[in-house]
Motif scaffolding. Sequence first.
Motif, PDB file in Angstrom:
ATOM      1  N   GLY A   1      94.130   0.811  41.077  1.00 35.30           N
ATOM      2  CA  GLY A   1      95.498   1.335  41.460  1.00 35.30           C
ATOM      3  C   GLY A   1      95.481   2.255  42.774  1.00 35.30           C
ATOM      4  O   GLY A   1      96.561   2.680  43.215  1.00 35.30           O
ATOM      5  N   TYR A   2      94.239   2.449  43.205  1.00 34.42           N
ATOM      6  CA  TYR A   2      93.919   3.561  44.283  1.00 34.42           C
ATOM      7  C   TYR A   2      94.070   3.113  45.575  1.00 34.42           C
ATOM      8  O   TYR A   2      93.574   1.893  45.736  1.00 34.42           O
ATOM      9  CB  TYR A   2      92.754   4.503  43.919  1.00 34.42           C
ATOM     10  N   ARG A   3      94.494   3.685  46.534  1.00 30.19           N
ATOM     11  CA  ARG A   3      94.585   3.212  47.880  1.00 30.19           C
ATOM     12  C   ARG A   3      93.808   4.267  48.590  1.00 30.19           C
ATOM     13  O   ARG A   3      93.960   5.465  48.565  1.00 30.19           O
ATOM     14  CB  ARG A   3      96.009   2.965  48.504  1.00 30.19           C
ATOM     15  N   PHE A   4      92.949   3.824  49.880  1.00 30.56           N
ATOM     16  CA  PHE A   4      92.252   4.846  50.537  1.00 30.56           C
ATOM     17  C   PHE A   4      91.984   4.421  51.788  1.00 30.56           C
ATOM     18  O   PHE A   4      92.396   3.276  52.382  1.00 30.56           O
ATOM     19  CB  PHE A   4      91.066   4.648  49.734  1.00 30.56           C
ATOM     20  N   ARG A   5      91.111   5.051  52.658  1.00 30.99           N
ATOM     21  CA  ARG A   5      90.875   4.827  53.921  1.00 30.99           C
ATOM     22  C   ARG A   5      89.492   4.584  54.039  1.00 30.99           C
ATOM     23  O   ARG A   5      88.471   5.245  52.811  1.00 30.99           O
ATOM     24  CB  ARG A   5      91.350   5.966  54.828  1.00 30.99           C
TER      25      ARG A   5
ATOM     26  N   ARG B   1      84.957  -0.306  46.209  1.00 31.18           N
ATOM     27  CA  ARG B   1      86.237  -0.437  46.771  1.00 31.18           C
ATOM     28  C   ARG B   1      86.956  -1.287  45.802  1.00 31.18           C
ATOM     29  O   ARG B   1      88.309  -1.010  45.768  1.00 31.18           O
ATOM     30  CB  ARG B   1      86.203  -0.756  48.088  1.00 31.18           C
ATOM     31  N   ARG B   2      86.477  -2.279  45.369  1.00 30.21           N
ATOM     32  CA  ARG B   2      87.384  -3.510  44.487  1.00 30.21           C
ATOM     33  C   ARG B   2      87.725  -2.643  43.312  1.00 30.21           C
ATOM     34  O   ARG B   2      88.899  -2.932  42.904  1.00 30.21           O
ATOM     35  CB  ARG B   2      86.563  -4.586  44.462  1.00 30.21           C
TER      36      ARG B   2
ATOM     37  N   HIS C   1      90.560  -0.314  44.109  1.00 28.56           N
ATOM     38  CA  HIS C   1      91.784  -0.892  44.245  1.00 28.56           C
ATOM     39  C   HIS C   1      92.430  -1.491  42.944  1.00 28.56           C
ATOM     40  O   HIS C   1      93.354  -1.446  42.783  1.00 28.56           O
ATOM     41  CB  HIS C   1      91.390  -2.008  45.170  1.00 28.56           C
TER      42      HIS C   1
ATOM     43  N   PHE D   1      90.301   9.556  50.576  1.00 32.34           N
ATOM     44  CA  PHE D   1      91.559   9.784  49.850  1.00 32.34           C
ATOM     45  C   PHE D   1      92.126  10.978  50.760  1.00 32.34           C
ATOM     46  O   PHE D   1      91.986  12.168  50.146  1.00 32.34           O
ATOM     47  CB  PHE D   1      91.707   9.922  48.582  1.00 32.34           C
TER      48      PHE D   1
ATOM     49  N   ILE E   1      84.538   6.237  51.675  1.00 28.28           N
ATOM     50  CA  ILE E   1      85.826   6.037  51.105  1.00 28.28           C
ATOM     51  C   ILE E   1      86.421   7.223  50.980  1.00 28.28           C
ATOM     52  O   ILE E   1      85.905   8.263  50.762  1.00 28.28           O
ATOM     53  CB  ILE E   1      85.815   5.245  49.598  1.00 28.28           C
TER      54      ILE E   1
END
Length: 144
Positions: free
Chosen positions: A39-43, A32-33, A36, A57, A55
């Motif tokens: 530059g990716y954002r996720f749920r 996850r780090r 991030h 997208f 994770i």
Amino acid sequence: MPQQPWADVPDARRAVMRANKAKNTKPEIVVRRMLHAMGYRFRLHRRDLPGTPDIVFPGRRKAIQVHGCFWHQHEGCRRATLPATRREFWVPKLARNKQRDADAEARLRALGWKVINVWECELQDLGRLEAKLQSFLAVANDEL
């Protein structure tokens, strides 16, 4: 009353096994780090999807599962050895884990999702892992 499967396990081992988490594991947090920082954002842990992917997208319809090599029996990995004791317990348990993973992945794919597995041992080479994730996320859905 039937004996519990863990009844003959020493207290120390039971404490170690109970400490294993299903969510927010160290390998998962590393991935996850990394995502991030890329530059990716996720749920996280979408319970409405088969297998509750680690994770997700949603806009890309892509999911990443972060697996421990032992618990999910990563084929060919030195960490995926079977315990020497209580094999009658471990063999079916680990086989169920693998089957559950395969079923969840198949159901996700049937819903039109792309899925990738990141194995715990892949964290040894973060450069290679980053390239793998970048490749997976950069490709358009219809090209996979």
